[in-house]
Design a protein around this motif. Structure first.
Motif, PDB file in Angstrom:
ATOM      1  N   SER A  47      96.727  34.493 102.208  1.00 14.92           N
ATOM      2  CA  SER A  47      96.950  34.535 100.768  1.00 14.92           C
ATOM      3  C   SER A  47      98.395  34.905 100.493  1.00 14.92           C
ATOM      4  CB  SER A  47      96.006  35.536 100.093  1.00 14.92           C
ATOM      5  OG  SER A  47      96.289  36.855 100.514  1.00 14.92           O
ATOM      6  N   GLU A  62      95.055  31.499  97.817  1.00 13.84           N
ATOM      7  CA  GLU A  62      94.347  31.780  99.061  1.00 13.84           C
ATOM      8  C   GLU A  62      93.986  30.466  99.735  1.00 13.84           C
ATOM      9  OE1 GLU A  62      90.966  33.954  97.841  1.00 13.84           O
ATOM     10  OE2 GLU A  62      92.098  35.692  97.127  1.00 13.84           O
ATOM     11  N   VAL A 118      87.402  31.630 101.839  1.00 17.53           N
ATOM     12  CA  VAL A 118      87.812  31.846 100.463  1.00 17.53           C
ATOM     13  C   VAL A 118      86.688  31.455  99.521  1.00 17.53           C
ATOM     14  CG1 VAL A 118      90.258  31.586 100.945  1.00 17.53           C
ATOM     15  CG2 VAL A 118      88.896  29.564 100.425  1.00 17.53           C
TER      16      VAL A 118
END
Length: 967
Positions: free
Chosen positions: A649, A639, A129
């Motif tokens: 997510s 996320e 992420v």
């Protein structure tokens, strides 16, 4: 309780962004940033490259390059950083030391060399992420081995991409971009380098919603010659019978394709692909007609509808100078289909032979302006032509939800659609800002010569009315006697006048966007877009966009989490086809006659005699104050990076569609007389006949919750998928949607036609022993709604979509008992009308699987190892002979283990078998909703032909085999 306003949510989001911005601002002076552009060896930009940074105190970050190849990483503590770039088909790029200074921007240009190793890359996002606007964990990247796992059949490929993208918002669906151009047709799979889905959904660069958007990038040339030759074959003997066909119809699909790429000179390269298809596909007819003794009889027949198609694609990349690159792409397709237009209720007499052609030319010039700006100009011209030749010229006969016979619906048809598109984009990296601005202009001309319904068409409400009519004619009864017995046609329509029509339309959009990386843990994106188009009077289409990405914990690895939120307004273009309809049926150059309860069936009287019988002359008009429809959407996403190289997510989105298009009869008869026309129609009051108005008066509300996951456990196993819960209500399903009562649309609000409550998708790549690669794609969904109608025109507006009432007097002869409720097909005062889209169709489950095995031979290709650049002001690239097939980002995944899922040899031979609907599940189409039909609540076809592949002979399960040689 008042509804929570989506606009209030946007204001709250903006206020939160401003508050959160204040804290990181104090830290700006203590950090620096790195920005630049990623190029290939020809000088062309490389979008989607994963730029990985590692630095002091274990710092790690990833940032993908955008559509212009730009990347930006901010919030960097002073010190030395290591940079790595991974893109499938290119050598791994690495710089061991880049010095970052507080308060300064380091510009670093990256040039990648094509790899000699055919690495296979997994589907997925970035694997970690990040707060970059384009690095959402829900972004799906398809390249390499996973791209090969998709079908070469364009219809199947489009469905696979739709499954990967997930449901879009509203009735319009997602949009496909090819090399940045809109409205393009899917290129051949062989020419695709990379596919990106759901990237940066609130970007101001795009006019349409980002959720469901598909971006396709084609292959460039190479520094050495490389290519492929492939064969695909399918036959009815390998397929499962369509449950609505009496036997297994003949079917065969043969395809041969080849592509080659290589250098033209030191500064240019080319790519060329050719495809030839021959498909003996089949249309399955499952109608209800009259047999011997005029008894209702099933008409089931499989009709061969052969298709011949030839396609050619080419691309040339030319480096004009050190900082300028020109890309030219050409595409052409020629297709012939016989017995076109046949479907479930359409009899063979309605068939036609269609010839279609498409040609597209694209030019893209990219200029690097100094160390921090990229300027890109795109030009596209495309032309589509269609010619249809009907098998029959007989008058049409349509029996609602039973059969349709007579001549082909489109009649003799010639059309030409020419379109031009110009886009100008500028990206500027300045300090912590990535500023993008630009615009797009599209202009086109549609023209056609159509004899549609020039032979006329009779409509019967029910098969019983048709049976009584045929029996009466056989017995020599008069029209009045047949009508008294309950027979006779309900309506006759005929079109006459000028068969030619042409219309021009232009639309333009301009945007400005700023991605402000305030801190390495916080990014704010603000943007505005302005749009306008011709053929409507609306000029106030301002579309604001805002988004934030915040990593509150600041951790990496398993502790990393990012919160994203965004708001945007997205305008829909009003199709030129609506203007064309209004031009065709304006009551002057072309006229449509509507005769209720005609007494001359089956004869077609001369137009002069018919004119004396005409009750209605229907015309089409557009609202003079028509506004462009728009969707306002707010979305919040969390996320998380999880153990096992997994990202997940969770997204909540709320959307509101405003000014949704619909049709309405604004001159529908009421108590036997016509009513005053709508003031915005542009038609003078007192005109007799039906006036069908296109207007923007509808709306919808939609809520979705999406759980998305992506995992790459090791080189041999990767999985991705999602689950979506959604709910959508509307009072219109699009421009062709009429209300049941044209003077009262209050009762139209109900389930939207695209309201599917549950969807799930699971896909991936599994490298098994013996070098076998399994690529499954599983989709499942709950049923779509369908409308329950009385099957009659109860209010005389010439539209046969009137809904029944919820019965209160169960003793009436018009009462029908069903599993969906008890209905009265002749409503009386006080009875409530049934809600729109009350019925719910069957759910769907489809399992697709591709199994492949690659064999490598020839000399071993050199690996991507090479000297890494160490100059912090100049880019470097690894050595080794280029020639691998380009792919996309995503990190190393299954198939990278050379000798298993891919080959490190010079030559590769790949065998594969692809199954659509592997488990042979019978997925039924929505049932018939006409209460007057003997087929009410019955499904008469299988659903989603693309799940088995249009051209699969209507098979319930379809298998195709292929062999591909790469060099």
């Amino acid at each position: 309780m008042k509804r929570f306003s989506i606009f209030r949510a946007a204001c709250v989001l903006l206020a939160a962004a401003l508050i959160l911005c204040s804290a990181p601002l104090r830290a700006q002076a203590q950090t620096g940033l790195i920005s630049g552009v990623v190029l290939d060896s020809s000088g062309a930009v490389v979008p989607g490259a994963v730029v990985e940074l590692s630095g002091p105190a274990g710092f790690q970050s990833k940032a993908p390059s955008d559509a212009q190849g730009r990347y930006l990483v901010s919030g960097l503590a002073p010190g030395d950083y290591r940079v790595q770039v991974t893109v499938a088909g290119f050598d791994r790029y690495e710089v061991s030391r880049l010095r970052v200074t507080a308060g300064r921007t380091l510009t670093h240009r990256i040039t990648l060399a094509l790899s000699s190793v055919r690495s296979e890359i997994t589907v997925g996002g970035q694997g970690q992420v990040d707060v970059d606007p384009g690095a959402s964990a829900s972004t799906v990247v398809v390249s390499g081995q996973n791209l090969r796992a998709l079908s070469s059949n364009r219809d199947n490929l489009a469905e696979d991409l739709q499954a990967l993208a997930g449901p879009s918002v509203g009735p319009g669906g997602g949009e496909i971009f090819v090399d940045g151009f809109s409205g393009g047709k899917l290129p051949s799979k062989a020419s695709i380098r990379e596919i990106r889905v759901n990237s940066n959904p609130f970007s101001a660069e795009y006019d349409r919603l980002g959720f469901g958007r598909v971006e396709i990038f084609t292959k460039p040339g190479a520094n050495t010659f490389r290519g492929e030759v492939g064969l695909e074959f399918g036959d009815a003997r390998f397929n499962a019978r369509n449950p609505f066909a009496l036997d297994k119809p003949p079917y065969q699909r043969k395809m041969i394709e080849g592509n080659v790429g290589g250098p033209i000179s030191k500064r240019s390269s080319f790519y060329l692909a050719l495809e030839r298809f021959n498909i003996q596909q089949v249309a399955v007819i499952n109608a209800l007609t009259l047999g011997s003794g005029l008894n209702p009889t099933r008409f089931q027949q499989s009709v061969v509808t052969p298709v011949d198609m030839t396609e050619m694609e080419s691309r040339v990349d030319y480096q004009l100078s050190t900082n300028n690159t020109l890309v030219a792409r050409f595409f052409t397709e020629q297709r012939t289909m016989k017995n076109a237009g046949l479907s479930t209720f359409t009899l063979p007499t309605r068939a036609s032979t269609n010839d279609t052609g498409e040609t597209t030319v694209q030019l893209t010039e990219t200029a690097l302006i100094g160390p921090s700006a990229v300027h890109e100009v795109r030009l596209q011209y495309s032309r589509d032509t269609t010619a249809g030749r009907p098998t029959s010229t007989a008058t049409g006969v349509q029996v609602t939800d039973s059969f349709t016979g007579g001549s082909a619906e489109g009649g003799d048809y010639r059309s030409r659609d020419s379109r031009f598109e110009a886009t100008d984009l500028l990206s500027i990296s300045r300090n912590r800002h990535m500023i993008k601005l630009g615009g797009r202009v599209r202009s086109g001309r549609q023209s056609d010569l159509s004899l549609s319904n020039f032979n006329g068409s009779f409509l019967f409400n029910t098969l019983e009315a048709y049976r009584i009519t045929q029996a009466g004619l056989t017995s020599g009864l008069s029209a009045a006697q047949i009508r008294a017995m309950g027979g006779g046609a309900s309506q006759f329509t005929l079109t006459a006048g000028d068969a030619f029509a042409a219309v021009r339309q232009t639309d333009a959009g301009m945007y400005l966007q700023d991605d402000w990386r305030i801190h390495r843990r916080f990014t704010v994106t603000t943007g505005f877009r302005y749009e306008l188009q011709t053929n409507i009077g609306d000029r106030r289409n301002l579309a604001p966009r805002i988004g934030i990405a915040w990593a509150p914990g600041g951790g990496t690895g398993n502790r990393a989490g990012v919160i994203r939120a965004g708001f945007g307004m997205f305008y829909e273009r009003v199709s030129a086809g609506l203007t064309m309809d209004a031009l065709r049926l304006d009551g002057a150059r072309r006229r449509q006659y509507v005769v209720p309860n005609p007494d001359f069936y089956p004869n077609l009287a001369p137009l002069s005699a018919l004119s004396g019988k005409v009750v209605d002359q229907a015309i089409r008009v557009m609202d003079r104050n028509l506004h462009a429809p728009y969707i306002a959407q707010v979305a919040v996403t969390y996320e998380r990076q999880l153990p096992g190289n997994t990202t997940m997510s969770l997204t909540y989105s709320n959307s509101r569609g405003v000014r949704v298009l619909r049709s309405r009869n604004i001159n529908a008869p009421l108590t036997g007389t016509y009513n005053p026309l709508d003031a915005n129609s542009g038609v003078r009051p007192g005109v007799g006949g039906n006036v069908y108005l296109y207007e923007a008066s509808g709306f919808f509300r939609q809520t979705q919750v999406l759980a998305n996951w992506n995992t790459r456990l090791n080189r041999n196993l990767s999985l991705l998928g999602y689950y979506v819960w959604g709910k959508a209500y509307s009072d219109s399903d699009g421009a062709g949607s009429f209300p049941s009562n044209s003077y009262n649309i209050a009762g139209e609000y109900g389930r939207a036609g695209f309201d599917v409550r549950h969807r799930i998708m699971l896909g991936g790549n599994i490298v098994a022993p013996l070098g076998l690669t399994f690529s499954p794609l599983v989709t499942a969904s709950s049923g779509m709604p369908f409308n329950i109608t009385a099957g009659r025109d109860l209010n005389g507006d010439s539209i046969f979509n009137d809904r029944p009432a919820l019965a209160t007097d169960l003793a009436r002869a018009s009462v029908v008992r069903t599993s969906y409720g008890i209905f009265d097909t002749s409503p009386i005062a006080g009875e409530a009308i049934a809600p729109r889209n009350l019925g719910n169709g069957p759910g769907q489950v489809v399992v697709n699987l591709r199994v492949s095995r690659s064999f490598g031979f020839g000399e071993v290709s050199s690996g991507p190892a090479g000297p890494a650049a160490t100059d912090e002001h100049h880019s470097g690239q690894g050595s080794g002979a280029p020639g691998g097939a380009p792919g996309g980002p995503g990190g190393h995944g299954p198939g990278d283990d050379h000798g298993r899922g891919s080959s490190d040899r010079r030559y590769t031979l790949t065998f594969s078998v692809a199954a659509r609907n592997l488990l042979n599940t019978v997925n039924l189409a929505p049932p018939i909703g006409n209460l007057s039909s003997p087929l009410f609540a019955t499904s008469v076809a299988i659903s989603g032909g693309g799940r088995r592949g249009p051209g699969s002979g209507g098979a319930n399960r379809n298998l195709e085999m292929s062999v591909r040689f790469s060099f």
